[in-house]
Design a protein around this motif. Structure first.
Motif, PDB file in Angstrom:
ATOM      1  N   GLY A  57      -3.723  -7.748   1.066  1.00 18.94           N
ATOM      2  CA  GLY A  57      -4.242  -8.168  -0.218  1.00 18.94           C
ATOM      3  C   GLY A  57      -5.729  -8.421  -0.263  1.00 18.94           C
ATOM      4  N   LEU A  58      -6.408  -8.373   0.865  1.00 15.96           N
ATOM      5  CA  LEU A  58      -7.837  -8.695   0.893  1.00 15.96           C
ATOM      6  C   LEU A  58      -8.730  -7.465   0.811  1.00 15.96           C
ATOM      7  CD1 LEU A  58      -7.952 -11.634   3.468  1.00 15.96           C
ATOM      8  CD2 LEU A  58      -7.520 -11.655   1.001  1.00 15.96           C
ATOM      9  N   GLY A  59      -8.143  -6.274   0.778  1.00 14.82           N
ATOM     10  CA  GLY A  59      -8.916  -5.059   0.571  1.00 14.82           C
ATOM     11  C   GLY A  59      -9.194  -4.296   1.847  1.00 14.82           C
ATOM     12  N   ALA A  60      -8.575  -3.120   1.981  1.00 16.25           N
ATOM     13  CA  ALA A  60      -8.816  -2.296   3.161  1.00 16.25           C
ATOM     14  C   ALA A  60     -10.281  -1.894   3.252  1.00 16.25           C
ATOM     15  CB  ALA A  60      -7.924  -1.060   3.125  1.00 16.25           C
ATOM     16  N   ALA A  61     -10.896  -1.590   2.112  1.00 21.41           N
ATOM     17  CA  ALA A  61     -12.302  -1.169   2.117  1.00 21.41           C
ATOM     18  C   ALA A  61     -13.209  -2.271   2.636  1.00 21.41           C
ATOM     19  CB  ALA A  61     -12.725  -0.748   0.711  1.00 21.41           C
ATOM     20  N   SER A  81       0.740   6.472   1.434  1.00 21.93           N
ATOM     21  CA  SER A  81      -0.220   6.261   0.346  1.00 21.93           C
ATOM     22  C   SER A  81      -1.345   5.317   0.745  1.00 21.93           C
ATOM     23  CB  SER A  81       0.498   5.708  -0.889  1.00 21.93           C
ATOM     24  OG  SER A  81       1.110   4.456  -0.603  1.00 21.93           O
ATOM     25  N   GLU A  82      -1.179   4.591   1.846  1.00 20.05           N
ATOM     26  CA  GLU A  82      -2.206   3.656   2.305  1.00 20.05           C
ATOM     27  C   GLU A  82      -3.207   4.287   3.267  1.00 20.05           C
ATOM     28  OE1 GLU A  82       0.089  -0.578   2.380  1.00 20.05           O
ATOM     29  OE2 GLU A  82       0.732   0.856   3.906  1.00 20.05           O
ATOM     30  N   VAL A  83      -2.921   5.503   3.711  1.00 17.54           N
ATOM     31  CA  VAL A  83      -3.718   6.117   4.777  1.00 17.54           C
ATOM     32  C   VAL A  83      -5.142   6.409   4.335  1.00 17.54           C
ATOM     33  CG1 VAL A  83      -3.974   8.206   6.183  1.00 17.54           C
ATOM     34  CG2 VAL A  83      -1.747   7.058   6.020  1.00 17.54           C
ATOM     35  N   ALA A  84      -5.311   6.983   3.152  1.00 15.63           N
ATOM     36  CA  ALA A  84      -6.639   7.441   2.718  1.00 15.63           C
ATOM     37  C   ALA A  84      -7.656   6.311   2.724  1.00 15.63           C
ATOM     38  CB  ALA A  84      -6.549   8.076   1.332  1.00 15.63           C
ATOM     39  N   ALA A  85      -7.250   5.131   2.275  1.00 14.69           N
ATOM     40  CA  ALA A  85      -8.178   4.002   2.216  1.00 14.69           C
ATOM     41  C   ALA A  85      -8.637   3.558   3.596  1.00 14.69           C
ATOM     42  CB  ALA A  85      -7.523   2.826   1.487  1.00 14.69           C
ATOM     43  N   ARG A 357      -7.031  -7.794 -10.407  1.00 13.49           N
ATOM     44  CA  ARG A 357      -8.199  -8.194 -11.190  1.00 13.49           C
ATOM     45  C   ARG A 357      -9.191  -9.017 -10.392  1.00 13.49           C
ATOM     46  NH1 ARG A 357      -5.020  -9.907 -16.683  1.00 13.49           N
ATOM     47  NH2 ARG A 357      -4.332 -11.605 -15.322  1.00 13.49           N
ATOM     48  N   LEU A 358      -8.770  -9.484  -9.235  1.00 12.95           N
ATOM     49  CA  LEU A 358      -9.705 -10.240  -8.399  1.00 12.95           C
ATOM     50  C   LEU A 358     -10.683  -9.284  -7.737  1.00 12.95           C
ATOM     51  CD1 LEU A 358      -7.253 -12.798  -6.864  1.00 12.95           C
ATOM     52  CD2 LEU A 358      -9.415 -13.404  -7.906  1.00 12.95           C
ATOM     53  N   ARG A 359     -11.936  -9.488  -7.963  1.00 15.76           N
ATOM     54  CA  ARG A 359     -12.947  -8.629  -7.373  1.00 15.76           C
ATOM     55  C   ARG A 359     -13.275  -9.111  -5.970  1.00 15.76           C
ATOM     56  NH1 ARG A 359     -17.187  -6.873 -12.111  1.00 15.76           N
ATOM     57  NH2 ARG A 359     -15.614  -6.101 -13.534  1.00 15.76           N
ATOM     58  N   ARG A 360     -13.506  -8.168  -5.081  1.00 19.08           N
ATOM     59  CA  ARG A 360     -13.775  -8.502  -3.692  1.00 19.08           C
ATOM     60  C   ARG A 360     -15.270  -8.449  -3.437  1.00 19.08           C
ATOM     61  NH1 ARG A 360      -9.089  -4.916  -3.548  1.00 19.08           N
ATOM     62  NH2 ARG A 360      -7.311  -6.278  -3.282  1.00 19.08           N
ATOM     63  N   ASP A 361     -15.844  -9.582  -3.048  1.00 17.95           N
ATOM     64  CA  ASP A 361     -17.289  -9.634  -2.760  1.00 17.95           C
ATOM     65  C   ASP A 361     -17.588  -8.980  -1.437  1.00 17.95           C
ATOM     66  OD1 ASP A 361     -17.728 -12.950  -4.186  1.00 17.95           O
ATOM     67  OD2 ASP A 361     -17.538 -10.981  -5.100  1.00 17.95           O
TER      68      ASP A 361
END
Length: 361
Positions: A57-61, A81-85, A357-361
């Protein structure tokens, strides 16, 4: 000439959106420190990283580059579907897909991108071989009874034909130090090591790392502990919080005694009071079950939740912070190591239900 263009046609669709009223901040230094602590705790084994469910939930990127730069070289996702990220940041051969291959399309995709499937059954083993074979991983079930071949299938021809890098199993009760299932699973896993050709072995998840070097083998697979959870007390001192969630106040108002708040009027003001409506709701992962008895905060001041959590809003009591106004940022309780904050949710749920909707800083 009359301008007949519609408002939609005149709109500048390339305009950037205004600042969000929600934000999720990932402490990258804490994330890196957690991986290093778990890697050190793994002894002679190397720690990998579970980055499934968008890095819990914290963002793969956000998280994958931090883990890569800290030294991690093996990453686990659940779905194709998670591989590309993930492979946007690390070599594809470092990515393992836990659900394996269910059909020829998934086999073709695996080979096209270079990610490695975790074979979970004799049927998957045969499918992988029939579509060209190649490096794979293998899951052996030792007692959790989810995915994996049975130990009794270790000598099957379909398994012998595989080119296995990581031979793995998954602990069911590693968070329980005195569980009899832990040593039973360890023994079951050890019993198949000699029967299946492989290059690396892996058993321990986050909690399993705390069980000691017997469970570490060549590779550990921490997940929750990377992101701030401590599933065993032995890890608590080494694990730092990673996620901070904040939401903006949308409006403040004065309630008169006897006025109620929110759906079904579950809270009634006992006296005149000042309240604030905050831009946070169950669509953002702050589930309704976390509302009763819980509180937001601002500069250490406790702001109790009033009434039911709505899809997009929460109402809080501002008695302790009369200076708050629309636009102020409020801290949302998301300390996953604090059981009092969880209100019946596990730390895993608190992370993975975080809304988009939560943006990741």
């Amino acid at each position: 000439m009359t301008d007949t263009a519609s408002d939609g046609e005149r709109a500048d669709r390339s305009a950037p959106p205004p600042p969000a009223s929600l934000r999720l901040t990932v402490d990258r230094d804490a994330l890196a420190a957690n991986w290093r602590a778990l890697d050190a705790r793994s002894g002679s084994a190397r720690a990998g990283a579970a980055v499934k469910a968008d890095a819990y939930g914290l963002g793969a990127a956000t998280c994958v580059p931090v883990l890569r730069d800290a030294g991690c070289e093996t990453f686990f996702v659940a779905h194709w579907s998670e591989v590309a990220a993930v492979i946007a940041h690390v070599p594809p051969q470092q990515v393992a897909v836990l659900h394996g291959v269910r059909n020829e399309a998934e086999c073709a995709y695996a080979r096209a991108v270079g990610a490695v499937p975790v074979i979970n059954s004799l049927e998957q083993a045969a499918l992988w071989a029939a579509t060209g074979g190649g490096t794979c991983h293998l899951m052996v079930d030792t007692g959790i009874n989810r995915l994996g071949i049975a130990a009794s299938e270790a000598n099957e021809a379909a398994i012998s034909a595989l080119d296995i890098d990581i031979l793995m199993s998954h602990l069911a009760s590693a968070d329980e130090a005195d569980s009899a299932l832990n040593p039973r699973q360890l023994t079951a896993f050890q019993s198949v090591l000699g029967a299946i050709r492989h290059r690396r072995a892996s058993l321990a998840n986050s909690a399993g790392i705390a069980l000691g070097e017997d469970y570490a083998f060549d590779l550990t697979r921490p997940g929750l502990a990377l992101y701030g959870g401590a599933p065993r007390p032995e890890l608590a001192a080494a694990i730092r919080p990673v996620a901070q969630v904040q939401a903006a106040i949308l409006q403040t108002r004065a309630l008169a005694a006897g006025e109620s708040v929110g759906y079904n009027a579950t809270f009634t003001a006992p006296a005149p009071m000042r309240v604030a409506t905050v831009s946070m709701g169950y669509a953002d992962g702050f589930l309704r079950s976390r509302g009763p008895g819980n509180a937001f905060s601002h500069n250490g001041r406790r702001l109790p939740i009033l009434g039911k959590v709505s899809m997009d809003m929460v109402v809080i009591d501002c008695t302790a912070a009369p200076d708050l106004a629309a636009g102020n940022w409020i801290d949302v309780p998301w300390n996953i190591a604090d059981a009092a904050q969880q209100s019946g949710l596990s730390p895993y749920e608190m992370l993975t239900v975080i809304g988009g909707r939560l943006r990741r800083d």
